[in-house]
Scaffold this motif. Structure first.
Motif, short mmCIF file in Angstrom:
data_model
loop_
_atom_site.label_atom_id
_atom_site.label_comp_id
_atom_site.label_asym_id
_atom_site.label_seq_id
_atom_site.Cartn_x
_atom_site.Cartn_y
_atom_site.Cartn_z
N PRO A 15 4.13 -28.66 6.00
CA PRO A 15 2.88 -29.43 5.99
C PRO A 15 1.96 -29.06 4.84
N LEU A 16 2.00 -27.79 4.39
CA LEU A 16 1.14 -27.40 3.27
C LEU A 16 1.54 -28.14 2.00
N LEU A 17 2.84 -28.32 1.80
CA LEU A 17 3.29 -29.06 0.62
C LEU A 17 2.93 -30.53 0.72
N ASN A 18 2.94 -31.09 1.92
CA ASN A 18 2.57 -32.49 2.11
C ASN A 18 1.06 -32.72 2.08
N PHE A 19 0.27 -31.68 2.32
CA PHE A 19 -1.18 -31.83 2.34
C PHE A 19 -1.72 -32.21 0.97
N GLU A 20 -1.13 -31.66 -0.09
CA GLU A 20 -1.60 -31.97 -1.45
C GLU A 20 -1.41 -33.45 -1.76
N LEU A 21 -0.27 -34.00 -1.41
CA LEU A 21 -0.03 -35.43 -1.61
C LEU A 21 -1.03 -36.25 -0.81
N PHE A 22 -1.31 -35.85 0.43
CA PHE A 22 -2.26 -36.57 1.27
C PHE A 22 -3.65 -36.58 0.65
N LEU A 47 -5.61 -39.87 -0.39
CA LEU A 47 -6.92 -40.03 0.25
C LEU A 47 -7.99 -40.34 -0.80
N PHE A 48 -8.01 -39.62 -1.91
CA PHE A 48 -8.99 -39.88 -2.97
C PHE A 48 -8.78 -41.25 -3.59
N LEU A 49 -7.53 -41.61 -3.85
CA LEU A 49 -7.24 -42.90 -4.47
C LEU A 49 -7.67 -44.06 -3.57
N VAL A 50 -7.34 -43.99 -2.31
CA VAL A 50 -7.72 -45.07 -1.39
C VAL A 50 -9.22 -45.10 -1.17
N THR A 51 -9.88 -43.95 -1.15
CA THR A 51 -11.34 -43.91 -1.03
C THR A 51 -12.00 -44.58 -2.23
N GLY A 73 -19.55 -45.64 -10.07
CA GLY A 73 -19.13 -44.37 -10.65
C GLY A 73 -18.45 -43.46 -9.62
N ILE A 74 -18.96 -43.45 -8.39
CA ILE A 74 -18.32 -42.68 -7.34
C ILE A 74 -16.92 -43.23 -7.06
N GLY A 75 -16.80 -44.54 -7.01
CA GLY A 75 -15.50 -45.16 -6.78
C GLY A 75 -14.51 -44.86 -7.90
N VAL A 76 -14.98 -44.94 -9.13
CA VAL A 76 -14.11 -44.64 -10.28
C VAL A 76 -13.71 -43.17 -10.26
N TYR A 77 -14.65 -42.29 -9.93
CA TYR A 77 -14.35 -40.86 -9.88
C TYR A 77 -13.25 -40.56 -8.86
N PHE A 78 -13.38 -41.10 -7.65
CA PHE A 78 -12.36 -40.87 -6.63
C PHE A 78 -11.01 -41.46 -7.05
N SER A 79 -11.03 -42.65 -7.63
CA SER A 79 -9.77 -43.28 -8.04
C SER A 79 -9.08 -42.48 -9.14
N VAL A 80 -9.83 -42.06 -10.14
CA VAL A 80 -9.25 -41.29 -11.24
C VAL A 80 -8.75 -39.93 -10.74
N ALA A 81 -9.50 -39.31 -9.84
CA ALA A 81 -9.05 -38.02 -9.29
C ALA A 81 -7.73 -38.18 -8.54
N GLY A 82 -7.60 -39.26 -7.78
CA GLY A 82 -6.35 -39.50 -7.07
C GLY A 82 -5.19 -39.78 -8.00
N VAL A 83 -5.41 -40.60 -9.02
CA VAL A 83 -4.33 -40.93 -9.96
C VAL A 83 -3.92 -39.70 -10.77
N GLY A 108 -4.24 -36.57 -9.91
CA GLY A 108 -3.55 -35.65 -9.02
C GLY A 108 -2.13 -36.08 -8.73
N LEU A 109 -1.93 -37.37 -8.48
CA LEU A 109 -0.56 -37.86 -8.25
C LEU A 109 0.29 -37.73 -9.50
N TRP A 110 -0.30 -37.97 -10.66
CA TRP A 110 0.45 -37.82 -11.90
C TRP A 110 0.83 -36.36 -12.13
N ARG A 111 -0.09 -35.44 -11.84
CA ARG A 111 0.19 -34.03 -11.99
C ARG A 111 1.27 -33.57 -11.00
#
Length: 163
Positions: A34-41, A45-49, A144-154, A156-159
């Protein structure tokens, strides 16, 4: 409340039953999954937010996001942590119980905070856009908040998967 506590109770019981009969080596191996899956979640979560904040004016995506994705997932992760905490309690490891309760509370707050942030920001934008002369800086702050969350999610997923 039901969408949080139903997965919470179910995952608490399943985790507790799974760890009652396992050996210590199986116990340590199963805790890493679950710890490994938590990072993906977190990145999803950030991208969908971010997307729900950006498109909240055109659809009901933010309410859908909160009720069908984020709140049950927060209940599931919190139930998993609480189940591990109860398993440690029944084994007599008192210091691990305090740590488990603290981590479970942190995960619950961390997973529910994007719901609260998206609701606050969309209410702020609806109030600003509903006025005759809207305050442009408030609307830009919400975007700006929406863009920040979206960019953080993308990022993170790319990393996690791309780099």
């Amino acid at each position: 409340m039901i969408s949080f506590f139903a997965p919470f109770g179910l995952l608490t019981l399943l985790t507790l039953f799974a760890h009652m009969g396992s050996s210590p080596s199986e116990h340590q191996r199963d805790e890493l999954l679950p710890l490994l899956n938590f990072e993906l979640f977190v990145y999803v979560l950030f991208l969908v937010t971010g997307l729900s904040i950006l498109f909240a004016f055109r659809s009901g995506l933010s309410s859908w996001f909160a009720s069908f994705f984020n709140i049950p997932a927060a209940g599931s992760l919190s139930g998993w942590g609480f189940g591990l905490t109860l398993a440690e309690l029944f084994r007599g490891e008192w210091m691990n119980v305090l740590t488990g309760l603290a981590i479970t509370a942190f995960v619950t707050g961390f997973c529910l905070s994007p719901v609260i942030l998206s609701r606050i920001s969309t209410q702020l934008a609806h109030e600003a856009l509903g006025k005759l002369f809207p305050k442009r800086h408030q609307v830009l702050a919400v975007y700006g908040i929406g863009v920040y969350f979206s960019v953080a999610g993308v990022v993170g997923l790319w990393r996690l998967y791309g780099g």
